[in-house]
Structures are given as structure tokens and as C-alpha cells.
Design a protein around this motif. Structure first.
Motif, PDB file in Angstrom:
ATOM      1  N   ARG A 191       0.831  -1.209   0.000  1.00 55.13           N
ATOM      2  CA  ARG A 191       0.000   0.000   0.000  1.00 55.13           C
ATOM      3  C   ARG A 191       0.863   1.255   0.000  1.00 55.13           C
ATOM      4  NH1 ARG A 191      -4.571   0.144   2.462  1.00 55.13           N
ATOM      5  NH2 ARG A 191      -4.840  -1.817   1.347  1.00 55.13           N
ATOM      6  N   HIS A 192       1.906   1.246   0.790  1.00 53.27           N
ATOM      7  CA  HIS A 192       2.815   2.390   0.833  1.00 53.27           C
ATOM      8  C   HIS A 192       3.423   2.646  -0.547  1.00 53.27           C
ATOM      9  CE1 HIS A 192       2.820   3.103   5.161  1.00 53.27           C
ATOM     10  NE2 HIS A 192       2.901   1.792   5.354  1.00 53.27           N
ATOM     11  N   PHE A 193       3.820   1.568  -1.205  1.00 50.62           N
ATOM     12  CA  PHE A 193       4.456   1.736  -2.511  1.00 50.62           C
ATOM     13  C   PHE A 193       3.454   2.159  -3.574  1.00 50.62           C
ATOM     14  CE2 PHE A 193       7.882  -0.815  -0.602  1.00 50.62           C
ATOM     15  CZ  PHE A 193       8.975  -0.054  -1.008  1.00 50.62           C
ATOM     16  N   GLN A 194       2.190   1.756  -3.415  1.00 52.09           N
ATOM     17  CA  GLN A 194       1.164   2.212  -4.341  1.00 52.09           C
ATOM     18  C   GLN A 194       1.043   3.733  -4.296  1.00 52.09           C
ATOM     19  OE1 GLN A 194      -2.218  -0.346  -3.037  1.00 52.09           O
ATOM     20  NE2 GLN A 194      -2.585  -0.618  -5.225  1.00 52.09           N
ATOM     21  N   VAL A 195       0.930   4.257  -3.080  1.00 57.82           N
ATOM     22  CA  VAL A 195       0.785   5.707  -2.912  1.00 57.82           C
ATOM     23  C   VAL A 195       2.064   6.420  -3.352  1.00 57.82           C
ATOM     24  CG1 VAL A 195       0.389   7.560  -1.246  1.00 57.82           C
ATOM     25  CG2 VAL A 195      -0.867   5.408  -1.030  1.00 57.82           C
ATOM     26  N   PHE A 196       3.204   5.853  -2.980  1.00 57.29           N
ATOM     27  CA  PHE A 196       4.489   6.452  -3.354  1.00 57.29           C
ATOM     28  C   PHE A 196       4.630   6.552  -4.873  1.00 57.29           C
ATOM     29  CE2 PHE A 196       8.907   5.679  -4.675  1.00 57.29           C
ATOM     30  CZ  PHE A 196       9.526   6.806  -4.123  1.00 57.29           C
ATOM     31  N   LEU A 197       4.321   5.478  -5.584  1.00 57.74           N
ATOM     32  CA  LEU A 197       4.447   5.471  -7.037  1.00 57.74           C
ATOM     33  C   LEU A 197       3.435   6.409  -7.683  1.00 57.74           C
ATOM     34  CD1 LEU A 197       5.067   1.667  -7.689  1.00 57.74           C
ATOM     35  CD2 LEU A 197       6.725   3.531  -7.856  1.00 57.74           C
ATOM     36  N   PHE A 198       2.229   6.479  -7.113  1.00 59.01           N
ATOM     37  CA  PHE A 198       1.210   7.381  -7.653  1.00 59.01           C
ATOM     38  C   PHE A 198       1.663   8.834  -7.550  1.00 59.01           C
ATOM     39  CE2 PHE A 198      -2.356  10.254  -7.089  1.00 59.01           C
ATOM     40  CZ  PHE A 198      -3.151   9.943  -8.181  1.00 59.01           C
ATOM     41  N   VAL A 199       2.168   9.216  -6.372  1.00 59.46           N
ATOM     42  CA  VAL A 199       2.624  10.593  -6.172  1.00 59.46           C
ATOM     43  C   VAL A 199       3.816  10.906  -7.069  1.00 59.46           C
ATOM     44  CG1 VAL A 199       3.603  12.217  -4.503  1.00 59.46           C
ATOM     45  CG2 VAL A 199       1.737  10.706  -3.820  1.00 59.46           C
ATOM     46  N   ALA A 200       4.742   9.942  -7.205  1.00 56.87           N
ATOM     47  CA  ALA A 200       5.911  10.153  -8.067  1.00 56.87           C
ATOM     48  C   ALA A 200       5.484  10.361  -9.517  1.00 56.87           C
ATOM     49  CB  ALA A 200       6.859   8.967  -7.957  1.00 56.87           C
ATOM     50  N   LEU A 201       4.527   9.553  -9.983  1.00 52.15           N
ATOM     51  CA  LEU A 201       4.031   9.688 -11.353  1.00 52.15           C
ATOM     52  C   LEU A 201       3.293  11.012 -11.537  1.00 52.15           C
ATOM     53  CD1 LEU A 201       3.583   8.470 -14.151  1.00 52.15           C
ATOM     54  CD2 LEU A 201       1.517   7.342 -13.255  1.00 52.15           C
ATOM     55  N   ALA A 202       2.465  11.366 -10.547  1.00 54.27           N
ATOM     56  CA  ALA A 202       1.736  12.634 -10.623  1.00 54.27           C
ATOM     57  C   ALA A 202       2.701  13.817 -10.664  1.00 54.27           C
ATOM     58  CB  ALA A 202       0.793  12.763  -9.426  1.00 54.27           C
ATOM     59  N   MET A 203       3.747  13.734  -9.843  1.00 56.37           N
ATOM     60  CA  MET A 203       4.739  14.809  -9.814  1.00 56.37           C
ATOM     61  C   MET A 203       5.472  14.905 -11.152  1.00 56.37           C
ATOM     62  SD  MET A 203       5.859  17.120  -7.781  1.00 56.37           S
ATOM     63  CE  MET A 203       7.215  18.297  -7.796  1.00 56.37           C
ATOM     64  N   PHE A 204       5.802  13.772 -11.734  1.00 63.54           N
ATOM     65  CA  PHE A 204       6.499  13.751 -13.027  1.00 63.54           C
ATOM     66  C   PHE A 204       5.658  14.417 -14.110  1.00 63.54           C
ATOM     67  CE2 PHE A 204       7.283  11.612 -17.100  1.00 63.54           C
ATOM     68  CZ  PHE A 204       8.627  11.893 -17.275  1.00 63.54           C
ATOM     69  N   ILE A 205       4.374  14.126 -14.114  1.00 66.77           N
ATOM     70  CA  ILE A 205       3.473  14.702 -15.130  1.00 66.77           C
ATOM     71  C   ILE A 205       3.224  16.182 -14.866  1.00 66.77           C
ATOM     72  CG2 ILE A 205       1.139  14.620 -16.082  1.00 66.77           C
ATOM     73  CD1 ILE A 205       1.160  11.594 -15.485  1.00 66.77           C
ATOM     74  N   LEU A 206       2.951  16.532 -13.602  1.00 69.32           N
ATOM     75  CA  LEU A 206       2.610  17.909 -13.261  1.00 69.32           C
ATOM     76  C   LEU A 206       3.773  18.867 -13.479  1.00 69.32           C
ATOM     77  CD1 LEU A 206       0.575  17.196 -10.004  1.00 69.32           C
ATOM     78  CD2 LEU A 206      -0.337  18.147 -12.133  1.00 69.32           C
ATOM     79  N   MET A 207       5.010  18.381 -13.301  1.00 68.79           N
ATOM     80  CA  MET A 207       6.176  19.236 -13.498  1.00 68.79           C
ATOM     81  C   MET A 207       6.293  19.741 -14.937  1.00 68.79           C
ATOM     82  SD  MET A 207       8.127  19.927 -10.834  1.00 68.79           S
ATOM     83  CE  MET A 207       9.799  20.140 -11.441  1.00 68.79           C
ATOM     84  N   ARG A 208       5.605  19.065 -15.860  1.00 70.59           N
ATOM     85  CA  ARG A 208       5.627  19.499 -17.249  1.00 70.59           C
ATOM     86  C   ARG A 208       4.685  20.667 -17.506  1.00 70.59           C
ATOM     87  NH1 ARG A 208       7.824  15.637 -20.793  1.00 70.59           N
ATOM     88  NH2 ARG A 208       8.564  13.757 -19.731  1.00 70.59           N
ATOM     89  N   PHE A 209       3.758  20.889 -16.567  1.00 65.70           N
ATOM     90  CA  PHE A 209       2.746  21.920 -16.792  1.00 65.70           C
ATOM     91  C   PHE A 209       2.717  23.005 -15.714  1.00 65.70           C
ATOM     92  CE2 PHE A 209       1.233  17.843 -18.458  1.00 65.70           C
ATOM     93  CZ  PHE A 209       1.042  18.158 -19.794  1.00 65.70           C
ATOM     94  N   LEU A 210       3.283  22.714 -14.539  1.00 65.86           N
ATOM     95  CA  LEU A 210       3.200  23.647 -13.414  1.00 65.86           C
ATOM     96  C   LEU A 210       4.588  23.942 -12.857  1.00 65.86           C
ATOM     97  CD1 LEU A 210       0.219  22.018 -11.448  1.00 65.86           C
ATOM     98  CD2 LEU A 210       0.105  24.050 -12.915  1.00 65.86           C
TER      99      LEU A 210
END
Length: 234
Positions: A191-210
Motif C-alpha cells: 500500500r505504501h508503494f502504491q501511494v508512493f508510485l502514484f505521487v511520483a508519477l503525478a509529480m512527473f506529469i505535473l512538473m511538465r505543466f506547473l
């Protein structure tokens, strides 16, 4: 770390995180020196602003003669994430007085927030203002002293970028994340790694726009929502 929530243990628990404060604080002091900020201005900024990333930005903006309004707005945006952290901590201090809550919130940092989340793994999800205030206060004083020390020795390092001291805070957060994961017995490791990977992916995508700090804020909110949904579905 143990399950005792008192002033003494607050000091004891915060000690491992102080290396990050010292490394980044010295780095800021050196950068401030190269930006022609006096030791008194560095001390004043550390005591009043007390925000590492914001202080780096302020130093560079002052060097560029940016207007005060732009500096204030930038500082607010950079530290917007602290409102989320304060709201996350507040429910655990609901039995404390308003003044004590203000005291905790005023000196709350990324590091002491992470420390408090880890502490709750040992205290049955409980926090106390005495523990919190001691951890916050020690971190606050060490940060101020480290920035002053960095400013005093800043003349020895004409190019502060070569030191790489800013990685100290990254290493510290990696350590805190590791301790949080291995200490939390209420949720499976997957569960920890699920949330960790989700946040990492979200951060990777958002850094392209924000901008960086806005991306961090949005990724944090999305991570919280994702964690709630995953827990609710179990």
C-alpha cells in the motif's frame, strides 16, 4: 524513537533530522553571502521567514532587485503546502489550547511534520504539544545558527554550487520516508508503494505543466485522495 510524548523525547527524536537543517542552512548562508546579504540580515530572515526554499528564492530576488510585492507573493506560494501539513496535524492536537496549536503550526516544517507522522506509529496515533514544541524549537534554533555559520564562512566558497550541500535535505527525506514505511504496521508494505508510485508519477506529469512548488502542492493533494480511495476500497 519510543512512545513517550514529552519535551525531552521531542529533543531526542529530532536530532537525526538536524543534519539536514545544518547542511541546507550552511548552504543558504553561503549563497546569501555571495548575494551580498549581511550576517544580521541572514539571521533576521531565518528567524522570521524560516523556510529553506523560500529563503533561497528571496536571496536571489533581492540580488535581482525584485519588488517587495513579488518577493512576498513568491514566498506565500512556495510555502502553500504548509497549510496542508498543518491541517493534517491539527486533528491530533484538538484537545490542546488554541495558543498551543498556534505555537506548533508557526514552527512546523516539512521535517518535523514527517517526524510527527513517524512518531504516531509508536504512540497509537497520538501527538502532544510538548513533544512537538520541543522538536520544532530545536530545529528552529539549529536552522538559524547554521545559516549564520554559512554566511560567516561564505567568503571561502566563491561558487557554492560545487558543494552540493542541498542534497542533504533530499537524503534526510529519503531516510524519513524509509522509517515511516517500516514503522507503520497498520498498512501493508504494498500500500505504501502504491501511494508512493502514484505521487511520483503525478509529480512527473505535473512538473511538465506547473511550476515546481505548485506541482508539489497538487501532487500532495492527489496523493491524499488516492490514499483515501485505496483504503476505502479495502
Amino acid at each position: 524513537m519510543n512512545d513517550v510524548l514529552d519535551f525531552r523525547n521531542g529533543i531526542k527524536d529530532v536530532v537525526p533530522t538536524l543534519f539536514g537543517y545544518i547542511g541546507v542552512g550552511i548552504a543558504f548562508g553561503i549563497v546569501a553571502k555571495t548575494s551580498h546579504l549581511s550576517v544580521w540580515m541572514v539571521l533576521f530572515m531565518s528567524l522570521i521567514v524560516y523556510a529553506g526554499s523560500a529563503q533561497f528564492i528571496i536571496a536571489s530576488m533581492l540580488l535581482a532587485s525584485s519588488p517587495i510585492s513579488a518577493i512576498v507573493i513568491s514566498t506565500i506560494l512556495i510555502n502553500a503546502r504548509m497549510s496542508l501539513m498543518s491541517m493534517a496535524v491539527a486533528p491530533y492536537l484538538k484537545d490542546e489550547s488554541f495558543a498551543k496549536n498556534i505555537g506548533v503550526g508557526t514552527l512546523l516544517t516539512d521535517e518535523t511534520f514527517a517526524l510527527s507522522m513517524n512518531k504516531m506509529n509508536y504512540t497509537d496515533n497520538k501527538l502532544d504539544s510538548h513533544w512537538f514544541n520541543s522538536a520544532n524549537l530545536v530545529a528552529y534554533l539549529v536552522w538559524a545558527l547554521a545559516t549564520v555559520a554559512g554566511n560567516l564562512i561564505g567568503g571561502l566558497f566563491p561558487d557554492p554550487a560545487v558543494l552540493g550541500l542541498d542534497f542533504a535535505v533530499v537524503a534526510m527525506f529519503i531516510g524519513l520516508l524509509y522509517l515511516q514505511i517500516i514503522a507503520d504496521r497498520t498498512r501493508p508494505l504494498a500500500r505504501h508503494f502504491q501511494v508512493f508510485l502514484f505521487v511520483a508519477l503525478a509529480m512527473f506529469i505535473l512538473m511538465r505543466f506547473l511550476p515546481g512548488n505548485s506541482a508539489i502542492l497538487v501532487a500532495t493533494i492527489l496523493g491524499c485522495i488516492f490514499g483515501m480511495v485505496v483504503n476505502h476500497n479495502d
